[in-house]
Design an enzyme around this catalytic site. Structure first.
Site, PDB file in Angstrom:
ATOM      1  N   GLN A 242       0.832  -1.202   0.000  1.00 53.04           N
ATOM      2  CA  GLN A 242       0.000   0.000   0.000  1.00 53.04           C
ATOM      3  C   GLN A 242       0.869   1.255   0.000  1.00 53.04           C
ATOM      4  OE1 GLN A 242      -2.083  -0.951   3.582  1.00 53.04           O
ATOM      5  NE2 GLN A 242      -0.250  -0.871   4.816  1.00 53.04           N
ATOM      6  N   HIS A 272      -9.297   5.410  19.876  1.00 55.72           N
ATOM      7  CA  HIS A 272      -8.594   4.308  20.530  1.00 55.72           C
ATOM      8  C   HIS A 272      -9.090   4.033  21.955  1.00 55.72           C
ATOM      9  CE1 HIS A 272      -5.517   5.380  17.354  1.00 55.72           C
ATOM     10  NE2 HIS A 272      -5.771   4.110  17.123  1.00 55.72           N
ATOM     11  N   ASP A 296       0.273   1.317  14.218  1.00 52.91           N
ATOM     12  CA  ASP A 296       0.705   2.644  14.673  1.00 52.91           C
ATOM     13  C   ASP A 296       1.038   2.669  16.153  1.00 52.91           C
ATOM     14  OD1 ASP A 296      -1.891   3.273  16.158  1.00 52.91           O
ATOM     15  OD2 ASP A 296      -2.642   3.005  14.124  1.00 52.91           O
ATOM     16  N   ASP A 316       0.500  -7.271  12.019  1.00 48.44           N
ATOM     17  CA  ASP A 316       0.182  -6.270  10.998  1.00 48.44           C
ATOM     18  C   ASP A 316       0.959  -6.643   9.745  1.00 48.44           C
ATOM     19  OD1 ASP A 316       0.125  -3.804   9.375  1.00 48.44           O
ATOM     20  OD2 ASP A 316      -0.739  -2.888  11.158  1.00 48.44           O
ATOM     21  N   ASP A 350       0.133 -11.946   7.340  1.00 52.23           N
ATOM     22  CA  ASP A 350      -1.286 -11.868   7.039  1.00 52.23           C
ATOM     23  C   ASP A 350      -2.067 -12.396   8.238  1.00 52.23           C
ATOM     24  OD1 ASP A 350      -3.600 -11.758   4.943  1.00 52.23           O
ATOM     25  OD2 ASP A 350      -3.729 -13.757   5.831  1.00 52.23           O
ATOM     26  N   ALA A 351      -2.991 -11.601   8.753  1.00 54.82           N
ATOM     27  CA  ALA A 351      -3.697 -11.957   9.988  1.00 54.82           C
ATOM     28  C   ALA A 351      -4.493 -13.244   9.841  1.00 54.82           C
ATOM     29  CB  ALA A 351      -4.616 -10.812  10.405  1.00 54.82           C
ATOM     30  N   ASP A 368      -8.144  -3.967  14.609  1.00 60.09           N
ATOM     31  CA  ASP A 368      -8.066  -2.550  14.245  1.00 60.09           C
ATOM     32  C   ASP A 368      -7.519  -2.449  12.823  1.00 60.09           C
ATOM     33  OD1 ASP A 368      -8.031   0.204  14.349  1.00 60.09           O
ATOM     34  OD2 ASP A 368      -6.082   0.299  15.319  1.00 60.09           O
TER      35      ASP A 368
END
Length: 516
Positions: A242, A272, A296, A316, A350-351, A368
């Site tokens: 991305q 959050h 993040d 992530d 990859d989740a 998230d």
């Protein structure tokens, strides 16, 4: 005979190189289309289809050329060098000042496809002077396909992740240019004198342009990117997955992924804190926690305020995001250096496959992720994914997932809740007004508490001893209460989102965004 074999070999080497650069050009344009237009499946499908169609047209047009075949091939190579090399710069510049970036991408796809399609028949006809038909056809196609394989490997493992969209096109343009130059000087005696002057001049112009473009590509693309954002761009990187951009306005910062805002330091706690503190105070005292997304570091920051937390695993996909969260001074200050805490372990994976292959149980899972705008993201909001999460939660385990806007994407919001229930959870929706993002929502999912029990417990929470910037007991009444939907929705008609029937993306796309 020796000269004929050498000429044939040189032509095949040229075709191998053009097969390499041609396939990578397709991937570059498809990646840019995904970034600027969204929906990777549609864009990759359409870009490759348009380019293959254009290659067919190019092949058709080649039959009108009956002479000067080598010269025409060399000119096509030089034209490809310029088109491919400057493709990213052109698209980023156009996108910065108009809404026609999609038109530019598809127009370039057509032009590049035409030239690639023109080259293959020309090479085949040139090589027919040196080889029999059956050997000629097989060797020409063989070298083109072999080059395509190497191009795919290059783009996946080095071009996009290392060079990015800034310099990969210039590598391709350089390959086409060097092929043309090499072939021209090796077969110079076969080139008609009338073309030599033109090829000499054009080669010099193309070479200078490619060198200058490669040198100034980064500032030019940054200029185009800056024009797309109202605030100063202080970081940009095209990762393997991305486009990541960080902008600054005064002392505040915004994170964008593929041009979509993820958070702002101006009000990120309004997002959050409601995502973390209610589920942490439902009486289950989570100790082992999994964060899906959240690179993040803000979710981890909030979780580390609880001394009972023993371990936090964060998965992530993109290391660019987690590296920002762990190393960039702005993010480290924002997340209190949470991603370097000894209780936090980061996995760039990859989740879906991570959880599928994990042999561990958790007390709490927080999902998230960006909104389900693509089929790939929709998979992480699917019944199959939630069912795996259900299996990896202990008996009193909880899950919370960001669910988009309950008002601007009502069907999508309700679809997430319905999908969680289909995976065996009891659910409770939450929402809050995030100033820079609008009304946003979450779904809390429990294996053992009913929706009524969860809401009653939340209304009694006071968060004593926990440092927060916004959330308190009064806030719990606000985030657990909903008025009427802005647009009437028949919940019985909403389908469960699955891997094989990704309806969530369609619900999201057809949201009430005109009210935003």
């Amino acid at each position: 005979m020796t000269n004929q074999k050498q000429s044939s070999r040189l032509i095949k080497i040229a075709l191998f190189a053009t097969g390499f650069s041609g396939i990578v050009a397709e991937y570059v344009l498809a990646t840019m289309a995904t970034y600027f237009l969204g929906n990777s499946v549609v864009q990759w499908t359409m870009i490759l289809s348009v380019m293959l169609f254009s290659m067919g047209l190019g092949s058709r047009f080649s039959k009108y050329f009956s002479d000067y075949l080598l010269e025409r091939f060399l000119l096509a190579e030089l034209a490809l060098s310029m088109l491919v090399g400057f493709s990213a710069i052109a698209v980023y510049t156009i996108a910065g000042f108009s809404t026609y970036s999609g038109f530019a991408i598809y127009f370039l796809s057509i032009l590049i496809g035409l030239l690639i399609g023109l080259e293959i028949p020309l090479v085949t006809r040139i090589n027919s002077e040196y080889e029999d038909l059956k050997v000629n056809i097989s060797s020409v196609m063989e070298n083109d396909y072999y080059g395509s394989l190497l191009g795919g490997v290059f783009f996946a493992f080095w071009g996009l992740p290392v060079l990015g969209l800034t310099h990969t096109p210039f590598v391709l343009g350089g390959i086409n240019f060097l092929v043309a130059l090499f072939l021209y000087f090796q077969l110079r005696n076969l080139v008609k004198p009338i073309y030599r002057t033109w090829l000499n001049v054009l080669s010099g112009i193309v070479g200078v342009c490619l060198i200058a473009g490669a040198i100034y590509a980064s500032p030019i693309i940054l200029f185009g990117e800056q024009a797309r954002y109202k605030d100063k761009v202080i970081f940009q990187e095209q990762s393997q997955y991305q486009k990541v951009v960080v902008t600054q306005w005064e002392d505040e910062y915004w994170l964008y992924i593929n041009n979509n805002q993820q958070f702002s330091t101006l009000d990120e706690w309004l997002y959050h804190e409601p995502m973390v503190h209610p589920v942490m105070n439902l009486g289950t005292s989570p100790r082992e926690i999994l964060i899906v997304g959240g690179g993040d570091g803000a979710i981890a920051r909030e979780l580390l305020k609880y001394p009972n937390v023993q371990s936090i695993e964060l998965v992530d996909l993109d290391p660019v995001i987690t590296n920002l969260g762990k190393e960039h001074p702005i993010f480290v200050e924002m997340n209190d250096n949470a991603l370097s805490h000894p209780k936090v372990e980061i996995f760039n994976d990859d989740a879906f496959t991570f959880i599928e292959g994990r042999k561990k149980f958790y007390d709490l899972i927080l999902v998230d992720l960006p909104d389900p705008k693509t089929v790939e993201l929709s998979r992480l909001y699917s019944k199959e994914f939630y069912f795996m999460c259900h299996r990896h939660l202990r008996e009193r385990g909880m899950l919370i997932t960001q669910s988009g806007s309950p008002y601007y994407a009502t069907k999508a919001f309700k679809c997430v809740g319905k999908t969680l229930e289909a995976a065996g959870f009891n659910t409770l929706p939450l929402h809050n007004q995030v100033v820079t993002m609008g009304e946003w929502g979450w779904q809390v999912a429990s294996k053992h508490l009913s929706a009524e029990e969860m809401k009653n417990r939340m209304l009694q929470m006071d968060f004593e001893g926990i440092e927060t910037r916004w959330i308190n007991q009064e806030a719990m009444s606000l985030i657990t209460s909903f008025g009427k939907d802005l647009v009437e929705v028949n919940e019985e008609e909403i389908e469960v989102n699955t891997v094989h029937n990704p309806v969530l993306r369609a619900y999201y796309k057809s949201g009430n965004w005109d009210l935003y």
